[in-house]
Design an enzyme around this catalytic site. Sequence first.
Site, PDB file in Angstrom:
ATOM      1  N   HIS A 294      12.587  14.338  -9.556  1.00  0.00           N
ATOM      2  CA  HIS A 294      11.811  13.646  -8.363  1.00  0.00           C
ATOM      3  C   HIS A 294      11.755  12.069  -8.410  1.00  0.00           C
ATOM      4  CE1 HIS A 294       9.623  16.968  -6.243  1.00  0.00           C
ATOM      5  NE2 HIS A 294       9.564  17.574  -7.417  1.00  0.00           N
ATOM      6  N   LYS A 483       1.158   5.682   1.763  1.00  0.00           N
ATOM      7  CA  LYS A 483       1.712   6.375   0.735  1.00  0.00           C
ATOM      8  C   LYS A 483       1.169   5.693  -0.473  1.00  0.00           C
ATOM      9  CE  LYS A 483       5.600   4.795   2.843  1.00  0.00           C
ATOM     10  NZ  LYS A 483       6.626   6.260   2.398  1.00  0.00           N
ATOM     11  N   ARG A 484       1.369   6.338  -1.601  1.00  0.00           N
ATOM     12  CA  ARG A 484       1.113   5.694  -3.017  1.00  0.00           C
ATOM     13  C   ARG A 484       1.503   4.187  -2.802  1.00  0.00           C
ATOM     14  NH1 ARG A 484       3.997   7.109  -7.376  1.00  0.00           N
ATOM     15  NH2 ARG A 484       5.337   8.103  -5.982  1.00  0.00           N
ATOM     16  N   LYS A 489       8.042   0.722  -3.033  1.00  0.00           N
ATOM     17  CA  LYS A 489       7.588   1.210  -1.710  1.00  0.00           C
ATOM     18  C   LYS A 489       7.785  -0.046  -0.700  1.00  0.00           C
ATOM     19  CE  LYS A 489       5.747   5.551  -2.898  1.00  0.00           C
ATOM     20  NZ  LYS A 489       6.444   6.750  -2.020  1.00  0.00           N
ATOM     21  N   THR A 591       8.019  12.434   1.855  1.00  0.00           N
ATOM     22  CA  THR A 591       7.958  13.640   2.840  1.00  0.00           C
ATOM     23  C   THR A 591       7.088  13.003   3.734  1.00  0.00           C
ATOM     24  OG1 THR A 591       6.010  14.316   1.289  1.00  0.00           O
ATOM     25  CG2 THR A 591       8.018  15.653   1.071  1.00  0.00           C
ATOM     26  N   LYS A 595       6.728  13.904   8.145  1.00  0.00           N
ATOM     27  CA  LYS A 595       5.091  14.197   9.002  1.00  0.00           C
ATOM     28  C   LYS A 595       5.192  13.272  10.154  1.00  0.00           C
ATOM     29  CE  LYS A 595       3.117  14.756   4.316  1.00  0.00           C
ATOM     30  NZ  LYS A 595       2.435  14.201   3.463  1.00  0.00           N
TER      31      LYS A 595
HETATM   32  C1  LIG Z   1       2.499  13.247   2.629  1.00  0.00           C
HETATM   33  C2  LIG Z   1       1.768  12.446   1.609  1.00  0.00           C
HETATM   34  C3  LIG Z   1       2.182  11.858   0.595  1.00  0.00           C
HETATM   35  C4  LIG Z   1       3.558  11.424   0.195  1.00  0.00           C
HETATM   36  O1  LIG Z   1       4.070  10.152   1.270  1.00  0.00           O
HETATM   37  P1  LIG Z   1       5.263   9.433   1.086  1.00  0.00           P
HETATM   38  O2  LIG Z   1       5.400   8.446   2.162  1.00  0.00           O
HETATM   39  O3  LIG Z   1       6.541  10.529   1.180  1.00  0.00           O
HETATM   40  O4  LIG Z   1       5.437   8.726  -0.235  1.00  0.00           O
HETATM   41  C5  LIG Z   1       1.274  11.073  -0.349  1.00  0.00           C
HETATM   42  N1  LIG Z   1       0.048  11.252   0.132  1.00  0.00           N
HETATM   43  C6  LIG Z   1      -0.439  11.917   0.851  1.00  0.00           C
HETATM   44  C7  LIG Z   1      -1.991  12.244   1.100  1.00  0.00           C
HETATM   45  C8  LIG Z   1       0.446  12.703   1.658  1.00  0.00           C
HETATM   46  O5  LIG Z   1      -0.147  13.736   2.764  1.00  0.00           O
END
Ligand SMILES: *Cc1c(COP(=O)(O)O)cnc(C)c1O
Length: 756
Positions: A294, A483-484, A489, A591, A595
Amino acid sequence: MDKKLFLQQLEALPIEGLDAAGLYREISALAVKHIAFSEKPKRCAHYLSIEFLIGRVFFNNLLELGVLREVKTLLRKKGVDLARLEEIEDAALGNGGLGRLAACYMDSGAACGFPLYGYGIRYRYGLFRQTFEDGFQREAPDDWQRFGDPWSIRREDEAQTIRFADMTVTAVPYDMPLIGKRVNTLRLYQAEGSAAAEAISGVLYPDDSTEEGRLLRIRQEYFLSAAAIGDMVRAYEARHGQDYRQFAKENTVQLNDTHPVFAIPELIRVLMERGVAYRAALKTAQAVFHYTNHTILPEALECWEKRLLQKILPSIAEILLKMNATQRQRHRKEGYTEAEIEAAGIYSRARDAFSMANTAVFSSGIVNGVAKLHSEIIRRDLFAAEAAHHPEKFFNVTNGIAQRRWLELANSELAELIDHKIGRAWRASPAALCELKPFVQDGETAAAFDAVKQKKKAQLFDYIVRTEGVRFTGEKLVYAQVKRLHEYKRQLMTAFALLRLYYDLKEGKLPDFAPSLFVFGAKAAPGYARAKAIIKYINEILKTINRDVSLGGALQGVFVTEYNVTYAEKIVAAADVSLQVSTAGLEASGTGNMKFMMNGAVTLGTMDGANIEIVEQAGMENNYIFGARVEEIEALRKGGYDPNAFLQANPAWKRVVETLRDGTFSDGGTGCFQELYTSLTAGASWHKPDHYFIFRDIEEYYQAILRVNRDFCDRARFTQKQLACVAASGFFSSDRSVSEYAEHIWHIRPKADKRK
Ligand SMILES: *Cc1c(COP(=O)(O)O)cnc(C)c1O
């Protein structure tokens, strides 16, 4: 499930007057009683993951059981509004993308009818709860079980004993149903016994800066691995007794990243304990395990000191050393160079530690990356030696997301609009979303889509007012980066761009700027000082912008607290623009980007991770791509990159960046802003200045933000782009990803359960 009987019993349930938690417990408990777990077929796939970021299961489960609509109607008649269950907090047994992916895969496994079983840890406390105090992140324990845990079934009779050199722990499974064409289980183990034993399933990712912390992580990882392997072996022995020759025929295991890699030496240990010879046990392991990588970030690639393993898991350390010897022997025979042997080695003498990734690669049938670019990078760099000699081992499965949660549930309005245009087939076969393509140019469809977006924005704004107390006025173009929080990022780059927008707006340089809202959401790891500094900095910028009435609402922002799955569901449905701006080569897949796309946000991002495949599917012309490609970043990394020269030559950016140290914003006297400044302009002992190349990309980023803003003003044209993204998003369903794993890696077929 007998729906009729369930609904009858629900009607008879005395639930009037219960609070949200009570409603949640009663209705869930009744539903659980009606669920029949499917028989396990002979061959099953097992998914081992240290995280499962499940989120709320109530609505999802009722949807999967096919009773969500009926339950809503029935309860409304009783005067109960199901929306009250919004109060029930998420089960956040995960940190971010990795854990959410695991949850989506469990969802798709059941939905598509694959016998896919999850194994994880039932943490007492999930990911910390976040609040802000004067703009600084504060962490509080997440006591997710205070609402009860009615969807889990404790299986005392299937508890196991897990042995460490210095303690014995009981692993008690809790089974959660995963409902679809079959009912699979997600089996989460709780550690019981002494207080020290309980600590093993205490919290997700304990601080590993001390030896004590590292030992606890090793214990967690082994606990999960040993419990899962013990479970598989016991089930197998019930069928075959002590003849282990069919084990690999009936069991396949996917290792979600390296945390569960101890399952490999553990399986070998267990088989040897039962009289299987080492060579045969290793061969079995190599036929059972597969590994998903990952990340290529060096700090995230786990290495465990031999000394620590010998202390608490001596037999595992011994087996790893044995595997290391076998590996070197084989590699020599296969003509690896000395440098390749060292690079691929399970044990590194120099570090006196075991590489979990190398252990996984050596022992796995298939090693996969999570998006095309990422799979290429691990083949070319991270695992180059192994890929040169065993190219057949390497494979790509691009990540996916469960459209049931991220479209049907998160955006039922859009889902219904889609039904209206192309029928309901896409819900089971998301590839059918492409049938929307003819409607992209259609004005009436565009108007309907636009109305849905407005509604989702209104719902989000309403939620933000209630949770954050921040109110927005007027119609807004919504940019979102959620995101984190991590330097790669590049939330800091967005912060700089936002500040530049603010200055340019104040100076009247952007006369036709469409009123915009920037939504941030992110948790910083508790020990990650720079990530916390970035949160504080963004909060300071937002405070200034939001206070400035002279802008007339042209630019506003919010940093939502407690970003989690439930919040994500609201944000992805409402956003217009998905900010995915990682340094090229560093975001394995992402991911979140998928979404947003599925909900009709255009991607404003770099050519990284799955963004590349998003524009491949939806067209460059419908997205906003900027910045250095991975080849350029790699070249810059080798030399010739000078962030200070950039700042000297670009006074507008210099002015922005100087706010980290010129007193424009207060860091509360912590010095944390100056530290950010130093990291960008001077570097640190472990990295060069601006090692995520913000100043390579920032001007292009800014121009892309302005381009989207301009395009948004031609609403009909912009809506077409958004619709084109929805129509092209079918590929990113996790049903597709899981089917690829099933076909190419696990060799399992759908086995639906008629009784469910
Ligand atoms: C989908 C999701 C992530 C992953 O987000 P990325 O933009 O791909 O890093 C992180 N936290 C939550 C709560 C999510 O639903």
